[in-house]
Design an enzyme around this catalytic site. Structure first.
Site, PDB file in Angstrom:
ATOM      1  CG  HIS A  85      38.210  56.490 -37.483  1.00 27.56           C
ATOM      2  ND1 HIS A  85      37.024  57.157 -37.707  1.00 27.56           N
ATOM      3  CD2 HIS A  85      38.423  55.725 -38.593  1.00 27.56           C
ATOM      4  CE1 HIS A  85      36.535  56.804 -38.898  1.00 27.56           C
ATOM      5  NE2 HIS A  85      37.368  55.943 -39.437  1.00 27.56           N
ATOM      6  CE1 TYR A  95      34.471  61.039 -38.822  1.00 25.80           C
ATOM      7  CE2 TYR A  95      36.200  62.041 -37.505  1.00 25.80           C
ATOM      8  CZ  TYR A  95      35.451  60.936 -37.851  1.00 25.80           C
ATOM      9  OH  TYR A  95      35.672  59.726 -37.240  1.00 25.80           O
ATOM     10  CD  GLU A 137      36.813  58.816 -34.413  1.00 21.54           C
ATOM     11  OE1 GLU A 137      37.382  59.859 -34.802  1.00 21.54           O
ATOM     12  OE2 GLU A 137      36.184  58.063 -35.177  1.00 21.54           O
ATOM     13  CE1 TYR A 208      50.741  43.008 -39.099  1.00 24.06           C
ATOM     14  CE2 TYR A 208      51.801  45.064 -38.454  1.00 24.06           C
ATOM     15  CZ  TYR A 208      51.511  44.111 -39.412  1.00 24.06           C
ATOM     16  OH  TYR A 208      51.997  44.257 -40.695  1.00 24.06           O
ATOM     17  CB  SER A 209      46.075  40.684 -32.538  1.00 23.54           C
ATOM     18  OG  SER A 209      44.896  40.863 -33.269  1.00 23.54           O
ATOM     19  N   GLY A 276      44.946  30.081 -38.899  1.00 23.14           N
ATOM     20  CA  GLY A 276      46.137  30.804 -39.311  1.00 23.14           C
ATOM     21  C   GLY A 276      46.584  31.822 -38.288  1.00 23.14           C
ATOM     22  CG  PHE A 397      35.848  40.835 -40.389  1.00 23.23           C
ATOM     23  CD1 PHE A 397      35.735  39.806 -41.304  1.00 23.23           C
ATOM     24  CD2 PHE A 397      34.711  41.282 -39.743  1.00 23.23           C
ATOM     25  CE1 PHE A 397      34.495  39.243 -41.582  1.00 23.23           C
ATOM     26  CE2 PHE A 397      33.475  40.725 -40.008  1.00 23.23           C
ATOM     27  CZ  PHE A 397      33.365  39.709 -40.935  1.00 23.23           C
TER      28      PHE A 397
END
Length: 405
Positions: A85, A95, A137, A208-209, A276, A397
């Site tokens: 978030h 929210y 957050e 993206y990592s 991958g 994930f």
């Protein structure tokens, strides 16, 4: 704190959510986007079309209901979602909008079974859970902005370099357009990239990592081009980045986020397993390990379709050559004739427990893994069968969280 009556009512809805959870979340997103189409700027449209976001939200709602009397049980999941978030720019004022349409979706799907008592209990519970998210957050936004080189929301970065790493993966080296310093990050974290694709009504944001070490004058992301197939549509953003974005172009990034990070208080051997494009956070972890824990034994296992799909191989092999505590192993599902001729891999087929045990001498260590869901399920099941405790199995994930069981 929730009342005992509210807890009892929420608990009573757990079996209903198990059956109707996805139907409720599908209806929720329909209502949300109809009333507030501007929120489509924040959401991954592909995940919506594939039903992944709906399923992930259904699982989260189910977990909240199941553990409503012990919300600390879901705190790790809350923190993981809060990282997403913060990286997307979700605001506190959104929210109540979500709560309104979630309660409306419960009523629409369950009909008369959703009594005023049940809706009232869920409204109270949602308020408590939303407050937890907003608080966590808020701290993340503050810490992100105040850290050295940090910033709020999105910041413009120039593509300083674009390298083709394999047949399907390209790296982008990103430097700040304002030439200022950039925030440090923990190996395994990601950035959100916001793009406006010509002709599209809404912006698109993807995570993206970061695939290199922290402390560089750039961020590097290594992006797989998601081509279309009968089951999954083409990755709109990844194809745009590969085919249309060039050196000198500008991308908008939020500050690094994510909780899939190395525990560097652990000195035991560590095994990094990837499939991958799941290797991207692992490469960052490898850079970090050889720099900050040079005496820690590392086994780096990577699975790819073949040599043509194997990204960043030379970089990883150079690190292993320079640091003898690092062991490498490659597994190719369908090696090419050239791969076989050059003996460029160690195993044909898929990663399995006997092969992992042949490479890793002991179950006493930590294991980090990332890749396509079938790969992650297979690795997780292998590690469980070997007796690796949950506390030593770390994974992430790409996209909405799924289930490994």
């Amino acid at each position: 704190m929730l009342s005992e009556q509210t807890i009892r009512i929420i608990k009573s809805t757990v079996p209903v959510l198990e059956v109707h959870g996805v139907a409720i979340t599908k209806r929720f997103y329909d209502k949300l986007f109809t009333s507030h189409p501007e929120l489509l700027h924040l959401f991954n449209h592909a995940n919506q079309k594939q039903g992944r976001q709906q399923t992930a939200l259904a699982n989260a709602v189910y977990a909240a209901a199941k553990h409503i009397d012990r919300l600390e049980m879901i705190l790790p999941a809350v923190k993981q979602i809060a990282h997403k978030h913060r990286s997307l720019g979700v605001k506190p004022e959104q929210y109540p909008i979500v709560g309104q349409h979630l309660l409306g979706a419960i009523k629409d799907v369950l009909g008369d079974a959703a009594t005023d008592e049940i809706l009232g209990a869920w409204a109270e519970a949602y308020g408590v859970i939303a407050s937890a998210f907003i608080g966590i957050e808020s701290d993340m936004y503050t810490n992100s902005a105040l850290q050295p080189g940090g910033w709020s929301d999105f910041r413009s970065f120039v593509i300083a370099r674009k390298d083709r790493e394999s047949d399907v993966i390209t790296s982008f080296y990103l430097t700040p357009q304002d030439h200022g310093p950039i925030a440090a990050f923990e190996a395994g974290q990601y950035v959100s990239v916001r793009v406006q694709i010509p002709g599209d009504a809404y912006t698109h944001i993807r995570q993206y990592s970061l695939s290199h070490a922290s402390g560089q004058p750039f961020y590097r992301i290594s992006v797989k081009r998601e081509n279309t197939n009968p089951a999954v549509p083409a990755g709109k953003v990844s194809v745009f980045l590969h085919n249309h974005v060039q050196e000198g172009d500008v991308l908008w990034l939020s500050a690094p986020a994510g909780d899939f990070t190395l525990d560097q208080t652990d000195t035991r051997p560590v095994t990094l397993l990837s499939g991958g494009v799941g290797l991207t956070p692992m490469v960052s972890m490898l850079h970090s390990l050889v720099t900050t824990q040079p005496n820690r034994k590392v086994t780096f296992i990577h699975a790819a379709q073949n040599g043509g799909h194997h990204a960043l191989r030379k970089e990883i092999e150079q690190l292993a050559e320079e640091h003898p505590q690092v062991t490498l192993a490659w597994c190719y599902a369908q090696p090419t004739a050239a791969d076989t001729r050059e003996q460029s891999y160690h195993k044909e087929g898929y990663v399995d427990l006997p092969w992992i045990q042949s490479l890793v001498p002991s179950v006493d260590g930590s294991f980090y893994f990332c890749g396509p869901l079938p790969f992650m399920k297979a690795v997780n099941q292998s590690l469980i069968a070997w007796g690796v405790p949950e506390s030593d199995r770390h994974y992430e994930f790409f996209g909405p969280s799924g289930a490994l069981s």
